[in-house]
Design a protein around this motif. Structure first.
Motif, PDB file in Angstrom:
ATOM      1  N   ALA A   1       0.836  -1.210   0.000  1.00  0.00           N
ATOM      2  CA  ALA A   1       0.000   0.000   0.000  1.00  0.00           C
ATOM      3  C   ALA A   1       0.866   1.254   0.000  1.00  0.00           C
ATOM      4  O   ALA A   1       0.546   2.252  -0.657  1.00  0.00           O
ATOM      5  N   TYR A   2       1.968   1.199   0.722  1.00  0.00           N
ATOM      6  CA  TYR A   2       2.905   2.326   0.800  1.00  0.00           C
ATOM      7  C   TYR A   2       3.436   2.659  -0.598  1.00  0.00           C
ATOM      8  O   TYR A   2       3.411   3.813  -1.027  1.00  0.00           O
ATOM      9  N   ASP A   3       3.881   1.625  -1.298  1.00  0.00           N
ATOM     10  CA  ASP A   3       4.425   1.832  -2.638  1.00  0.00           C
ATOM     11  C   ASP A   3       3.361   2.420  -3.575  1.00  0.00           C
ATOM     12  O   ASP A   3       3.631   3.346  -4.337  1.00  0.00           O
ATOM     13  N   PHE A   4       2.151   1.863  -3.500  1.00  0.00           N
ATOM     14  CA  PHE A   4       1.058   2.368  -4.347  1.00  0.00           C
ATOM     15  C   PHE A   4       0.741   3.827  -4.006  1.00  0.00           C
ATOM     16  O   PHE A   4       0.606   4.669  -4.897  1.00  0.00           O
ATOM     17  N   ALA A   5       0.634   4.127  -2.707  1.00  0.00           N
ATOM     18  CA  ALA A   5       0.257   5.480  -2.268  1.00  0.00           C
ATOM     19  C   ALA A   5       1.306   6.502  -2.688  1.00  0.00           C
ATOM     20  O   ALA A   5       0.974   7.620  -3.095  1.00  0.00           O
ATOM     21  N   MET A   6       2.579   6.143  -2.611  1.00  0.00           N
ATOM     22  CA  MET A   6       3.656   7.051  -2.970  1.00  0.00           C
ATOM     23  C   MET A   6       3.601   7.419  -4.447  1.00  0.00           C
ATOM     24  O   MET A   6       3.846   8.553  -4.833  1.00  0.00           O
ATOM     25  N   GLN A   7       3.263   6.422  -5.263  1.00  0.00           N
ATOM     26  CA  GLN A   7       3.241   6.650  -6.695  1.00  0.00           C
ATOM     27  C   GLN A   7       1.899   7.266  -7.114  1.00  0.00           C
ATOM     28  O   GLN A   7       1.844   8.097  -8.006  1.00  0.00           O
ATOM     29  N   ASN A   8       0.839   6.928  -6.408  1.00  0.00           N
ATOM     30  CA  ASN A   8      -0.508   7.389  -6.763  1.00  0.00           C
ATOM     31  C   ASN A   8      -0.806   8.810  -6.274  1.00  0.00           C
ATOM     32  O   ASN A   8      -1.452   9.601  -6.958  1.00  0.00           O
ATOM     33  N   GLY A   9      -0.356   9.135  -5.058  1.00  0.00           N
ATOM     34  CA  GLY A   9      -0.501  10.500  -4.532  1.00  0.00           C
ATOM     35  C   GLY A   9      -1.896  10.892  -4.073  1.00  0.00           C
ATOM     36  O   GLY A   9      -2.096  11.977  -3.563  1.00  0.00           O
ATOM     37  N   GLN A  10      -2.884  10.014  -4.233  1.00  0.00           N
ATOM     38  CA  GLN A  10      -4.262  10.350  -3.849  1.00  0.00           C
ATOM     39  C   GLN A  10      -4.821   9.319  -2.873  1.00  0.00           C
ATOM     40  O   GLN A  10      -6.030   9.135  -2.784  1.00  0.00           O
ATOM     41  N   THR A  11      -3.925   8.631  -2.190  1.00  0.00           N
ATOM     42  CA  THR A  11      -4.353   7.518  -1.343  1.00  0.00           C
ATOM     43  C   THR A  11      -3.947   7.743   0.109  1.00  0.00           C
ATOM     44  O   THR A  11      -2.774   7.972   0.401  1.00  0.00           O
ATOM     45  N   LEU A  12      -4.937   7.691   0.984  1.00  0.00           N
ATOM     46  CA  LEU A  12      -4.703   7.754   2.426  1.00  0.00           C
ATOM     47  C   LEU A  12      -4.507   6.322   2.938  1.00  0.00           C
ATOM     48  O   LEU A  12      -5.343   5.461   2.667  1.00  0.00           O
ATOM     49  N   VAL A  13      -3.401   6.092   3.621  1.00  0.00           N
ATOM     50  CA  VAL A  13      -3.151   4.768   4.198  1.00  0.00           C
ATOM     51  C   VAL A  13      -3.133   4.911   5.717  1.00  0.00           C
ATOM     52  O   VAL A  13      -2.419   5.774   6.254  1.00  0.00           O
ATOM     53  N   ILE A  14      -3.936   4.102   6.387  1.00  0.00           N
ATOM     54  CA  ILE A  14      -3.997   4.115   7.851  1.00  0.00           C
ATOM     55  C   ILE A  14      -3.693   2.713   8.352  1.00  0.00           C
ATOM     56  O   ILE A  14      -4.205   1.736   7.804  1.00  0.00           O
ATOM     57  N   VAL A  15      -2.866   2.623   9.365  1.00  0.00           N
ATOM     58  CA  VAL A  15      -2.615   1.331  10.008  1.00  0.00           C
ATOM     59  C   VAL A  15      -2.944   1.495  11.485  1.00  0.00           C
ATOM     60  O   VAL A  15      -2.409   2.380  12.150  1.00  0.00           O
ATOM     61  N   THR A  16      -3.852   0.653  11.985  1.00  0.00           N
ATOM     62  CA  THR A  16      -4.188   0.715  13.403  1.00  0.00           C
ATOM     63  C   THR A  16      -4.559  -0.688  13.886  1.00  0.00           C
ATOM     64  O   THR A  16      -4.259  -1.683  13.215  1.00  0.00           O
ATOM     65  N   ALA A  17      -5.164  -0.768  15.066  1.00  0.00           N
ATOM     66  CA  ALA A  17      -5.575  -2.055  15.637  1.00  0.00           C
ATOM     67  C   ALA A  17      -6.980  -1.902  16.187  1.00  0.00           C
ATOM     68  O   ALA A  17      -7.507  -0.784  16.261  1.00  0.00           O
ATOM     69  N   ASP A  18      -7.593  -3.015  16.566  1.00  0.00           N
ATOM     70  CA  ASP A  18      -8.917  -2.939  17.196  1.00  0.00           C
ATOM     71  C   ASP A  18      -8.823  -2.926  18.723  1.00  0.00           C
ATOM     72  O   ASP A  18      -9.706  -2.464  19.407  1.00  0.00           O
ATOM     73  N   HIS A  19      -7.710  -3.469  19.231  1.00  0.00           N
ATOM     74  CA  HIS A  19      -7.458  -3.518  20.679  1.00  0.00           C
ATOM     75  C   HIS A  19      -6.069  -4.106  20.871  1.00  0.00           C
ATOM     76  O   HIS A  19      -5.477  -4.614  19.908  1.00  0.00           O
ATOM     77  N   GLU A  20      -5.570  -4.057  22.096  1.00  0.00           N
ATOM     78  CA  GLU A  20      -4.300  -4.706  22.422  1.00  0.00           C
ATOM     79  C   GLU A  20      -4.617  -6.107  22.931  1.00  0.00           C
ATOM     80  O   GLU A  20      -5.617  -6.320  23.609  1.00  0.00           O
ATOM     81  N   THR A  21      -3.776  -7.064  22.610  1.00  0.00           N
ATOM     82  CA  THR A  21      -3.950  -8.419  23.153  1.00  0.00           C
ATOM     83  C   THR A  21      -2.708  -8.863  23.904  1.00  0.00           C
ATOM     84  O   THR A  21      -1.587  -8.743  23.403  1.00  0.00           O
ATOM     85  N   GLY A  22      -2.941  -9.378  25.098  1.00  0.00           N
ATOM     86  CA  GLY A  22      -1.881 -10.063  25.842  1.00  0.00           C
ATOM     87  C   GLY A  22      -1.180  -9.225  26.885  1.00  0.00           C
ATOM     88  O   GLY A  22      -0.376  -9.751  27.655  1.00  0.00           O
ATOM     89  N   GLY A  23      -1.456  -7.900  26.918  1.00  0.00           N
ATOM     90  CA  GLY A  23      -0.727  -7.051  27.876  1.00  0.00           C
ATOM     91  C   GLY A  23       0.775  -7.223  27.728  1.00  0.00           C
ATOM     92  O   GLY A  23       1.525  -7.269  28.704  1.00  0.00           O
ATOM     93  N   LEU A  24       1.215  -7.310  26.465  1.00  0.00           N
ATOM     94  CA  LEU A  24       2.619  -7.621  26.182  1.00  0.00           C
ATOM     95  C   LEU A  24       3.563  -6.542  26.698  1.00  0.00           C
ATOM     96  O   LEU A  24       3.357  -5.352  26.445  1.00  0.00           O
ATOM     97  N   SER A  25       4.583  -6.956  27.447  1.00  0.00           N
ATOM     98  CA  SER A  25       5.673  -6.026  27.770  1.00  0.00           C
ATOM     99  C   SER A  25       6.990  -6.654  27.343  1.00  0.00           C
ATOM    100  O   SER A  25       7.227  -7.847  27.542  1.00  0.00           O
ATOM    101  N   LEU A  26       7.820  -5.823  26.716  1.00  0.00           N
ATOM    102  CA  LEU A  26       9.128  -6.296  26.249  1.00  0.00           C
ATOM    103  C   LEU A  26      10.115  -6.043  27.383  1.00  0.00           C
ATOM    104  O   LEU A  26      10.455  -4.908  27.692  1.00  0.00           O
ATOM    105  N   THR A  27      10.579  -7.123  27.999  1.00  0.00           N
ATOM    106  CA  THR A  27      11.355  -7.012  29.235  1.00  0.00           C
ATOM    107  C   THR A  27      12.863  -6.985  28.989  1.00  0.00           C
ATOM    108  O   THR A  27      13.635  -6.713  29.896  1.00  0.00           O
ATOM    109  N   GLY A  28      13.275  -7.243  27.758  1.00  0.00           N
ATOM    110  CA  GLY A  28      14.701  -7.203  27.449  1.00  0.00           C
ATOM    111  C   GLY A  28      14.940  -7.642  26.026  1.00  0.00           C
ATOM    112  O   GLY A  28      14.004  -8.032  25.326  1.00  0.00           O
ATOM    113  N   GLY A  29      16.186  -7.544  25.587  1.00  0.00           N
ATOM    114  CA  GLY A  29      16.487  -7.956  24.221  1.00  0.00           C
ATOM    115  C   GLY A  29      17.882  -7.538  23.821  1.00  0.00           C
ATOM    116  O   GLY A  29      18.623  -6.958  24.619  1.00  0.00           O
ATOM    117  N   ASP A  30      18.240  -7.868  22.585  1.00  0.00           N
ATOM    118  CA  ASP A  30      19.552  -7.514  22.051  1.00  0.00           C
ATOM    119  C   ASP A  30      19.342  -7.128  20.593  1.00  0.00           C
ATOM    120  O   ASP A  30      19.055  -7.991  19.753  1.00  0.00           O
TER     121      ASP A  30
END
Ligand code: MG
Ligand code: ZN
Length: 365
Positions: free
Chosen positions: A282-311
């Motif tokens: 959609a990003y590629d299409f919108a960039m070339q088309n210029g008349q397209t609104l792209v929205i990315v969202t969610a309906d709710h959060e699932t799992g109460g996820l917390s990222l406790t560490g990483g590398d």
């Protein structure tokens, strides 16, 4: 004199270079009205889910390139914590309803979806998901039922002429039904090409496509589905963008939610990355088309996820989910680009999208 002329030449060069870039930037940042809207819903996708994908990804996410972001409040009519039926209905119809309901208000009266209004106004329409297409999120954009589990009734609503393209799982709800009917026969009468594989989907020349790519839900990204949602999105854009009046497309990454219910961090990250792959189309299409609104969202959060560490060098993450692995009432992210995108920054209720879409597309109800 020579110096003066050089300055003028240089100024003109800078001007034309910046003019060139500003066209692209305007396409990304909006300002005008869109002709087309592509709405992505990551089911259950909270901020931690997005960052889990960013942390393990070998490439920058498309989501990171969106110029605007905001937050969405997700509560339903009868619960601080929504389900996908009430969440989907709020986004699709601009009405808060009770958990479990699809395209109806709390009194079980059908409410009109943005998809139906777009169709009435002559736009081309589509819904895509990696779950059965009759599942709560896509169904909220097409169907009306007081119970999200009534899959065979919900499948029937796909015969009502609301969408030109629908692709996901759920073949059984159309063909192995308690009433013995095969709804694909009626779909074919209506001019749909019915396809059952990604290959035949890609080959389709039809302007109306019913893609039933799994008997129930599609497999997980880790089980080999990775990249299919991107192909489905590309095909839907190809077909719907032929309509001179514009189009509305909803694309759901259905299984981020299921990874979180299963408290499986790898599955959450891979499903979110898979959604981002589709966002890229959609990003590629919108960039070339210029008349397209792209929205990315969610309906709710699932799992109460917390990222406790990483590398970040090793692209590894550690995370914890709440013990019940269920939905939470946390706000979820909104990312937007294209004409009108600026209107989605800030904090908005889940009913906000419907009314903004009506205004931005200048639709008559
Ligand atoms: Mg869903
Ligand atoms: Zn869920």
């Amino acid at each position: 004199m020579k110096i003066k002329r050089l300055i003028i030449v240089l100024t003109l060069m800078v001007f034309s270079v910046s003019a060139f870039f500003s066209t692209d930037l305007n396409a990304a940042k909006g300002g005008k009205r869109p002709k087309n809207i592509i709405l992505f819903i990551g089911d259950g996708m909270g901020v931690a889910h997005v960052y889990s994908a960013m942390s393990v990804s070998e490439r920058q996410l498309y989501l990171e390139m969106f110029p605007y972001s905001g937050f969405q409040i997700t509560f339903s009519a009868n619960n601080y914590v929504t389900d996908s039926g009430a969440g989907g209905t709020a986004i699709a119809c601009g009405v808060k309803t009770k958990n479990g309901m699809i395209g109806m208000n709390p009194d079980s009266v059908a409410v009109t979806s943005i998809t139906e209004i777009c169709k009435k106004n002559g736009l081309a329409t589509g819904v895509l998901s990696t779950s059965a297409i009759t599942h709560a999120t896509p169904a909220s954009f097409v169907a009306h039922n007081s119970g999200r589990g009534n899959y065979e009734d919900l499948a029937k609503d796909f015969l009502n002429g609301t969408v030109d393209v629908f692709i996901g799982g759920g073949e059984n709800h159309f063909r192995k039904r308690a009433d013995g009917s095969d709804l694909t026969l009626e779909l074919k009468k209506q001019g749909f090409e019915v396809v059952y594989t990604l290959d035949s989907l890609k080959l389709s020349k039809s302007s109306k496509i019913a893609g039933l790519l799994a008997e129930e839900h599609m497999p997980t990204a880790l089980e080999g589905r990775r990249g299919m949602l991107r192909e489905m999105t590309k095909k839907a854009i190809e077909v719907l963008s032929r309509d001179k009046d514009g189009f509305f497309l909803m694309v759901e990454g259905s299984q981020i939610d299921w990874g979180a219910h299963a408290r499986n961090l790898l599955e959450v990250a891979s499903e979110t990355l898979d959604l981002d792959d589709a966002v890229g189309a959609a990003y590629d299409f919108a960039m070339q088309n210029g008349q397209t609104l792209v929205i990315v969202t969610a309906d709710h959060e699932t799992g109460g996820l917390s990222l406790t560490g990483g590398d970040l060098q090793k692209r590894s993450i550690n995370g914890e989910f709440i013990s019940t692995g269920s939905h939470t009432g946390e706000m979820v992210p909104i990312f937007s680009l294209g004409p009108g995108a600026e209107r989605f920054s800030g904090i908005h209720d889940n009913t906000y999208f419907f009314n903004e879409f009506l205004k931005l597309l200048n639709l008559r109800k």
